[in-house]
Design an enzyme around this catalytic site. Structure first.
Site, short mmCIF file in Angstrom:
data_model
loop_
_atom_site.label_atom_id
_atom_site.label_comp_id
_atom_site.label_asym_id
_atom_site.label_seq_id
_atom_site.Cartn_x
_atom_site.Cartn_y
_atom_site.Cartn_z
CB CYS A 40 -0.95 0.01 1.19
SG CYS A 40 -0.13 0.37 2.75
CD GLU A 55 -23.89 6.38 3.00
OE1 GLU A 55 -24.91 6.96 3.34
OE2 GLU A 55 -23.65 5.20 3.24
CB ALA A 83 6.22 -5.07 -7.21
CG HIS A 88 12.57 -11.89 -9.64
ND1 HIS A 88 11.38 -11.25 -9.42
CD2 HIS A 88 12.40 -12.61 -10.78
CE1 HIS A 88 10.53 -11.56 -10.38
NE2 HIS A 88 11.12 -12.38 -11.22
CG LEU A 142 22.72 -15.09 0.44
CD1 LEU A 142 23.07 -16.37 1.17
CD2 LEU A 142 23.23 -15.15 -0.98
CG LEU A 185 22.45 -16.04 -9.04
CD1 LEU A 185 22.84 -16.96 -10.20
CD2 LEU A 185 20.97 -15.65 -9.19
C1 LIG Z 1 4.57 -6.46 -2.49
C2 LIG Z 1 5.30 -7.32 -3.48
C3 LIG Z 1 4.83 -7.36 -4.79
C4 LIG Z 1 5.48 -8.14 -5.73
N1 LIG Z 1 5.00 -8.17 -7.02
C5 LIG Z 1 5.63 -8.91 -7.95
C6 LIG Z 1 5.16 -8.95 -9.31
O1 LIG Z 1 4.17 -8.30 -9.68
N2 LIG Z 1 5.82 -9.74 -10.18
C7 LIG Z 1 6.91 -10.46 -9.82
O2 LIG Z 1 7.48 -11.14 -10.65
N3 LIG Z 1 7.37 -10.45 -8.57
C8 LIG Z 1 6.76 -9.69 -7.61
N4 LIG Z 1 7.24 -9.69 -6.33
C9 LIG Z 1 8.42 -10.51 -5.99
C10 LIG Z 1 9.74 -9.73 -6.22
O3 LIG Z 1 9.92 -9.49 -7.58
C11 LIG Z 1 10.95 -10.51 -5.79
O4 LIG Z 1 11.03 -11.62 -6.59
C12 LIG Z 1 10.91 -11.05 -4.45
O5 LIG Z 1 10.72 -10.01 -3.57
C13 LIG Z 1 12.23 -11.82 -4.18
O6 LIG Z 1 13.34 -10.98 -4.22
P1 LIG Z 1 14.09 -10.53 -2.89
O7 LIG Z 1 15.24 -9.72 -3.28
O8 LIG Z 1 13.09 -9.95 -2.00
O9 LIG Z 1 14.59 -11.91 -2.33
P2 LIG Z 1 15.28 -12.23 -0.97
O10 LIG Z 1 14.34 -12.12 0.14
O11 LIG Z 1 16.53 -11.49 -0.84
O12 LIG Z 1 15.60 -13.76 -1.28
C14 LIG Z 1 14.62 -14.69 -1.69
C15 LIG Z 1 15.27 -16.09 -1.73
O13 LIG Z 1 16.34 -16.11 -2.66
C16 LIG Z 1 17.55 -16.52 -2.04
N5 LIG Z 1 18.63 -15.70 -2.59
C17 LIG Z 1 18.66 -14.34 -2.71
N6 LIG Z 1 19.79 -13.95 -3.31
C18 LIG Z 1 20.50 -15.06 -3.56
C19 LIG Z 1 21.76 -15.30 -4.15
N7 LIG Z 1 22.51 -14.32 -4.63
N8 LIG Z 1 22.19 -16.57 -4.22
C20 LIG Z 1 21.45 -17.59 -3.75
N9 LIG Z 1 20.25 -17.44 -3.17
C21 LIG Z 1 19.78 -16.18 -3.10
C22 LIG Z 1 17.35 -16.30 -0.58
O14 LIG Z 1 18.13 -17.22 0.16
C23 LIG Z 1 15.88 -16.52 -0.41
O15 LIG Z 1 15.63 -17.87 -0.23
C24 LIG Z 1 6.62 -8.90 -5.36
C25 LIG Z 1 7.10 -8.86 -4.05
C26 LIG Z 1 6.45 -8.08 -3.11
C27 LIG Z 1 6.98 -8.05 -1.71
S1 FES Z 2 2.28 -0.81 5.44
FE1 FES Z 2 1.53 -1.12 3.43
S2 FES Z 2 3.38 -1.11 2.29
FE2 FES Z 2 4.07 -1.06 4.30
#
Ligand SMILES: Cc1cc2nc3c(=O)[nH]c(=O)nc-3n(C[C@H](O)[C@H](O)[C@H](O)COP(=O)(O)OP(=O)(O)OC[C@H]3O[C@@H](n4cnc5c(N)ncnc54)[C@H](O)[C@@H]3O)c2cc1C
Ligand code: FES
Ligand code: FES
Length: 1256
Positions: A60, A1186, A351, A364, A275, A417
């Site tokens: 949000c 409303e 996102a 991702h 990670l 990775l």
């Molecule tokens: C509100 C919200 C909306 C989203 N909307 C979309 C969307 O519309 N479309 C979409 O495709 N995605 C969406 N996502 C997902 C986003 O794109 C990411 O894929 C997701 O957040 C994972 O990335 P991160 O960096 O947060 O991962 P992290 O939390 O950093 O890691 C996720 C996993 O990957 C592993 N990891 C991370 N880096 C490495 C590395 N270098 N080597 C080995 N393992 C690793 C970690 O150990 C963990 O298990 C959304 C996410 C959120 C929170």
């Molecule tokens: S409280 Fe909604 S994005 Fe953080």
């Protein structure tokens, strides 16, 4: 190595530096900012409450802050917005965080971004405003003069439930370089550019006013005035710490190594530790004892450009990836950048910007989540993953085996990775990306796809083909087999047909697929391929001259070209017009002028206090609720022992602890023997921290015995004769006789979906028991404090006069805070009395949505008798609402719905019946419109069906049946339709309805795949409660001897600006400026026995009371004024007189409107015109609260109009809302025809039928 590090250095509120010595590895930036103490030290006092909690899931934007980091490679400072609720606090070591308080303050300096959002009327309840400000502020730090596209992108994931976005975007646009005209009437000319005497579509320029603020009075943006990056952090960044930093928490440990070698060694030691770079770990909410942070490893952020492709470090954020790809696209010839373009297209809608700033490419890819937008594109374009471990490096392909999570194709536990290599595309190779989501931005895709074809040079025969889909299974699915079978085929219609058949066979979607929508998804699978087919054909057309092969290739017909155009995310165009006040109105008199919301500046700086922003009080405890996990069951036992064993848990409150009444029969505050829905409250845990209270709820063991029947749907309720109250019925004329005399009779059914309450501020209450006389102070976010007071009184069995409820402001209510806050207030009060401590209860979004119910879904059946010319003679409607498990407001909603079903039509013979169904769902409740929008949608669907049957445009049928003369409504009120007719005609005229209709028809003839529609819907909406005794209000006005005035009244500030309006009234009456006046809060101690702020009449009834009180006070002052006519206000009131007055008053005619700002949650171009020269004889205002809700139905009927121009597969109008799925599936074409017939048999088995579930 292993250095025990307990200090986090971040800079909050430039340039103050914060050294947190006991940071919690599980904590987020949001809790760190908002809480006045931390779990471990119980001492920290930061309390930056401007950053708000609204969803806790990154969805949000209410918690947006700006993070600044020094990039050691580019040696530049990077400013980016993040959602604090998902930001692990430990990941911010060495970063600077700017919160809304750091941008400016009303006490010191108010920068342009905060000033402009306030003065542009971009705030109503103000709960979303700090997040909006921070998104805009970050944008301006990076681009002082942004483009409108950049503005839209920056605000793309900030939700607002009140303003309808237009004024917020309007404030942002004041910083933009270019500004498009409003495009009124589709003429390409701005309405404001019409000459003085031009007959503009909006009327003569001299008569209208569109200027709600004076742009020229705004301070200009001066980027040199912004605070600098803290030098200490700069030094830290330039001489990076190489040691491993370890943060120890109560349960978990956060380890942040300084070198890649250390990281790889740690990965060997802790192979299961994730990670953490981005938001994913927090959003999933899983617990990990050890977390590894690679944030300080520069090798993971490397970008290498090679002759055959691009290697992007796994640690790069998705936002950085956007920049890298854009740069490479600009540098390379188009043929090499096909993959990069496809990725960039998806990155724009993936996102919101805050998430893209946080999420990493590595996270991702490795998450392998089924809806990943990037993995399908990376997979088809032959990307490779560069892995590294203490053992060395290796490469693996990002292919279907990796995406399916096969151990042989995946990372080993000790590997990480390092980077992703994405090869260039080549000539005769085409790559595209497709995506369909609920809306364009900030929504996970239903289905997405990456597609690549390599054609044999100079020909249209397929040399290589790869297709991958997301959203159709547990992982990204590759259609490898189909692609292999198509090799060598020519790129033509025959190939397309064969490909569709193969794909539907290979990408099989079982009926139980997660998320459902199976038919829709299967249709998308082939529709995307068709788009790709057309795209490649278009590209081939460009290359045709180069064909060595003289064979003729397929062409795209002009009619089909519209399938290739994407819908652009553009800034919504809209304009609001209103009539200027009479030029003779005294300058001091603010009534009728567009006055800024009294709290607007405080909303913008985060200084406006909401319930949970109140600092922690002495000995305060937190409460968390335990709810039923069964829909209908007997409670056999409740075992709280394990919860009580947890540290910091103080008590568990059950029904037995209630000293007075436990709610009503059939609607208990805390369940005793039986539960009737999932989400019913059973008991509550009280603990020293909110985290511990929440954890303890999971330890409470409840044994159930399931009961029958379990009823979810209206149809099941009818079958089981399960109703909450007797039937409601209204009848007029002789319906049966009329049916016998008409030319035609039509019967139909309409399902109107429900809606979850999503006020930005979740339900929250703070109960403070006093030491004397059983007194309680309750701070609560409610529309009805008197109801909270009364419920607490009966629950505790103490007189009402001992309980005082305070409401400063509410972060949105929309009906959801009329009844439920009393339940939460009473349970918290039981906890406060039992423990003797103040209790704070703040619902998280999940609990709020689970417990509180929402808008009633409606099932309507109509039978309508009409003449061939469209005149309706008889109408018989039967409506059933899904009330959920308790009565709540369902009887009143049924009554209201039945009373208003006739909408704007005079039909002589009517029969309306309504029933509230009892089901095993959380109880539905009041929601903006109170049943009217659902009922009127049934009526309007019926009218549209009549139009189709008569072969006439729907607006003609509407006009023919509308009230024409003064008449009595079905509820026997005399109604003069003069205003209705004027409004209808003005709307037709100002929108140039008929020329637009011609344009729509013309467009639809030329375009096969894109259609337009148009609709105009009349509305007659009567405000107020059915019981007129509720139309009362009271006000208490104090005049102090220094001339200042304190106004108190019975209305609550929900964002509608009621306090602003009340001061406008008081200012007019007392003839003193609004600046001399103040409203502190709504309190049951100052104005007792009030009615709920609801039913669109609160400003009217309270305004009358304020007016009356002021008039009487002025009368009392009259002798003094007469005696000293030359005196000032201060002189007159300094004479001691009892200048305090409380008035209880019933609403009577007076005055004019303030201004209207209807809420609109989608980016549909919107023009709002408040009718000129319209003196509402019954009210101060126009009761716009409303009524505006139903205006959105014109969009539904315009979509229905567009759908009606194509072959219809299913009757579109039988069901609302008009989701992308429903629109697509209503339009029959060769792709919808391809779905196997047997699918429809089990299509909805996994869920409650959509019409009775909620719009998601
Ligand atoms: C509100 C919200 C909306 C989203 N909307 C979309 C969307 O519309 N479309 C979409 O495709 N995605 C969406 N996502 C997902 C986003 O794109 C990411 O894929 C997701 O957040 C994972 O990335 P991160 O960096 O947060 O991962 P992290 O939390 O950093 O890691 C996720 C996993 O990957 C592993 N990891 C991370 N880096 C490495 C590395 N270098 N080597 C080995 N393992 C690793 C970690 O150990 C963990 O298990 C959304 C996410 C959120 C929170
Ligand atoms: S409280 Fe909604 S994005 Fe953080
Ligand atoms: S002003 Fe945006 S949510 Fe209320």
């Amino acid at each position: 190595r292993g250095h025990r590090y307990k200090t986090i250095i971040i800079s909050l509120l430039f340039p103050t530096q914060v050294m947190e010595r006991n940071v919690d590895p599980e904590g987020t930036l949001l809790t760190f900012l908002r809480k006045n103490w931390t779990l471990l030290s119980k001492s920290w006092l930061l309390r930056l409450t401007g950053t708000k909690y609204a969803c806790g899931r990154g969805g949000c934007g209410a918690c947006t802050v700006m993070v600044s980091k020094h990039d050691p490679v580019s040696r530049k400072i990077r400013h980016f917005s993040v959602t604090a609720c998902l930001m692990p606090i430990c990941s911010l070591h060495g970063a600077a965080v700017t919160t809304v308080e750091g941008v400016g303050s009303i006490k010191t300096r108010l920068p342009p971004v905060q000033e402009r959002i306030a003065k542009s009327h971009g705030t109503q309840c103000g709960f979303c405003t700090p997040g909006m400000v921070m998104s805009m502020y970050t944008l301006l730090r990076n681009h002082p003069q942004p483009s409108e596209e950049q503005l839209m992108e920056a605000l793309g994931s900030n939700l607002c439930r009140c303003t309808g976005y237009r004024p917020i975007l309007e404030s942002g646009r004041t910083f933009c370089m270019e500004s498009n005209s409003c495009q009124q009437k589709g003429t390409g000319k701005c309405c404001l550019d019409w000459g003085e005497n031009d007959s503009s579509p909006l009327g003569k320029k001299s008569e209208i006013c569109t200027k709600l603020f004076a742009k020229e009075e705004f301070q200009s943006l001066d980027p040199t005035q912004e605070l600098i990056f803290p030098p200490e952090l700069l030094r830290m960044a330039e001489n990076p710490e190489k040691r491993t930093l370890t943060f120890y928490g109560e349960r978990g440990t956060w380890i942040s190594p300084g070198t890649l070698k250390d990281l790889l060694e740690l990965k060997v030691k802790h192979p299961k530790a994730p990670l953490v770079l981005g938001p994913a770990m927090k959003s999933q909410g899983h617990f990990h004892p050890v977390l590894l942070s690679p944030a300080r490893i520069s090798e993971l952020s490397m970008v290498t450009k090679t002759s055959d492709g691009l290697t992007i470090g796994a640690g790069c954020s998705l936002a950085q990836m956007q920049d890298i790809l854009a740069e490479r696209i600009a540098e390379l010839p188009e043929e090499k950048t096909q993959t990069y373009r496809a990725l960039l297209k998806h990155l724009r809608s993936l996102a919101g910007q805050q998430i893209r700033n946080m999420a990493s490419l590595g996270g991702h890819v490795i998450s392998q989540h089924c809806c990943s937008d990037l993995n399908p594109v990376l997979a088809v374009s032959n990307a490779t993953l560069n892995l590294i471990s203490a053992e060395g490096t290796r490469q693996i392909p990002l292919n279907e085996h990796f995406l399916a999570g096969l151990a042989s194709a995946d990372l080993k536990p000790e590997e990480i990775l390092e980077s992703v290599h994405i090869p260039h595309s080549q000539k005769w190779e085409f790559v595209s990306a497709f995506r369909q989501a609920q809306c364009q931005q900030n929504a996970l895709p239903h289905v997405n796809a990456g597609m690549r074809v390599l054609l044999k040079e100079g020909t249209d025969s397929i040399e290589d083909l790869s297709i991958a889909y997301g959203g159709v299974g547990a992982a990204t699915i590759s259609a490898h087999r189909s692609c292999q079978l198509l090799l060598g085929r020519r790129w033509n219609e025959l190939m397309l047909d064969e490909a569709c058949r193969l794909l539907l066979d290979e990408v099989s979607l079982p009926g139980s697929a997660p998320g459902g929508r199976v038919e829709f998804k299967r249709t998308l699978v082939v529709s995307f391929l068709f788009k790709f087919y057309l795209e490649v054909l278009q590209e081939l057309k460009k290359l045709v001259k180069l064909f060595s092969d003289s064979r003729h290739h397929s062409e795209v017909s002009d009619q089909f070209l519209s399938a290739l155009e994407d819908f652009l995310v553009t800034i919504p165009q809209g304009v609001q017009t209103y009539q200027n006040v009479d030029p003779h109105q005294p300058l001091q008199d603010p009534v009728g002028r567009p006055i800024m919301h009294l709290s607007a500046l405080k909303h913008a700086t985060g200084e406006a206090m909401f319930c949970d922003d109140i600092p922690m009080v002495d000995k305060e405890l937190f409460m968390a609720l335990v709810t039923s996990s069964r829909a209908h069951a007997k409670i056999i036992s409740i075992d709280v022992s394990k919860a009580l064993e947890l540290p910091e848990v103080v008590d568990v409150i059950t029904a037995e602890d209630i000293p007075g009444t436990n709610g009503a029969e059939g609607d208990k505050l805390l369940a005793i023997d039986e539960v009737n829905c999932v989400g019913q409250i059973i008991c509550a845990v009280v603990a020293e921290t909110d985290v511990q209270a929440k954890r303890a709820t999971e330890k409470i063991e409840i044994t159930y015995e399931d009961l029958e029947p379990v009823i979810f749907t209206i149809k099941d309720a009818i079958k089981h004769n399960s109703f909450l109250c007797p039937e409601k019925k209204l009848e007029q004329g002789n319906v049966e006789e009329a049916f016998e005399k008409v030319d035609q009779i039509l019967e139909g059914e309409v399902h109107v979906g429900g809606q979850k309450h999503f006020y930005m501020e979740t339900q929250r209450v703070l109960v403070i028991p006093k030491t004397e006389d059983k007194e309680l102070d309750i701070y609560v976010s409610t529309q009805d404090p008197a109801h909270v007071q009364k419920t607490v009184s009966s629950t505790l069995n103490i007189p009402i006069n001992r309980i005082t409820c305070h409401v400063k402001r509410v972060g949105g209510g929309f009906g959801g805070k009329v009844g439920k806050p009393a339940v939460f207030g009473a349970i918290a009060a039981v906890g406060a009395i039992k423990t003797g401590h103040p209790i704070r209860l703040v619902l998280d979004r999940e609990d709020d949505m689970l417990i509180t119910g929402g808008r009633h879904p409606v099932f309507g059946k109509y039978k309508v008798g009409f003449m061939n010319n469209g005149r309706i003679k008889a109408l018989d409607i039967e409506c059933y609402i899904n009330g959920g498990c308790t009565l709540d407001d369902s009887e009143l909603v049924t009554e209201f719905l039945i009373l208003k079903l006739e909408n704007a039509y005079k039909i002589r013979n009517l029969r309306f019946q309504g029933r509230a169904c009892m089901t095993n769902l959380p109880s539905n409740t009041a929601f903006r419109g109170f049943g009217f929008p659902q009922g009127a949608l049934v009526t309007e669907s019926c009218i549209t069906a009549v139009a189709a049957k008569c072969g006439l445009p729907p607006e003609k049928i509407r006009e023919k049946n509308m009230y024409k003369t003064v008449d009595k409504t079905i509820y026997k009120q005399a109604f003069n339709p003069e205003t209705l007719i004027r409004c209808w005609n003005e709307c037709l005229d100002k929108s140039s309805f008929y020329s637009r209709r011609m344009h729509v028809e013309e467009f639809n003839k030329k375009n096969y795949w894109k259609k337009k529609g148009i609709a105009i819907i009349p509305m007659k909406f009567s405000v107020g409660f059915a019981a007129t005794s509720y139309h009362q209000a009271a006000a208490l006005v104090h005049i102090y001897t220094d001339g200042s005035v304190l106004v108190t009244h019975g209305g609550n500030e929900l964002g509608q600006g009621i306090h602003t309006k009340m001061l406008q009234v008081a200012s007019r009456e007392l003839k003193i400026p609004m600046s001399c006046m103040h409203i502190s809060e709504t309190s049951t101690a100052t104005v007792p026995n009030t009615i709920a702020t609801a039913a669109s009449i609160s400003a009217d009834v309270n305004g009358r009371a304020v007016q009356n009180a002021c008039q009487i006070l002025l009368k009392r002052l009259e002798p003094i004024i007469k005696k000293h006519p030359e005196g000032t206000w201060e002189d007159w009131v300094s004479v001691p007189l009892p200048l305090l007055l409380q008035m209880r008053k019933q609403s009577k005619p007076v005055l004019r409107q303030h201004y209207a700002q209807p809420s609109h949650t989608e980016t549909v171009p919107l023009s709002v015109t408040v009718m000129e020269n319209f003196l509402n004889q019954c009210a101060f205002l126009q009761g716009l609260g409303e009524s505006g809700m139903f205006l959105g139905s014109s969009v539904f009927f315009a979509i229905a109009d567009a759908v009606a121009t194509v072959d219809i597969a299913e009757d579109f109008m039988v069901q609302s809302p008009a989701t992308p799925e429903r629109v697509r599936m209503a339009c029959a074409d060769r792709f919808t025809e391809m779905r196997p017939r047997e699918l429809s048999m089990w299509i909805h088995t996994w869920q409650i039928p959509p019409a009775e579930g909620y719009s998601r």
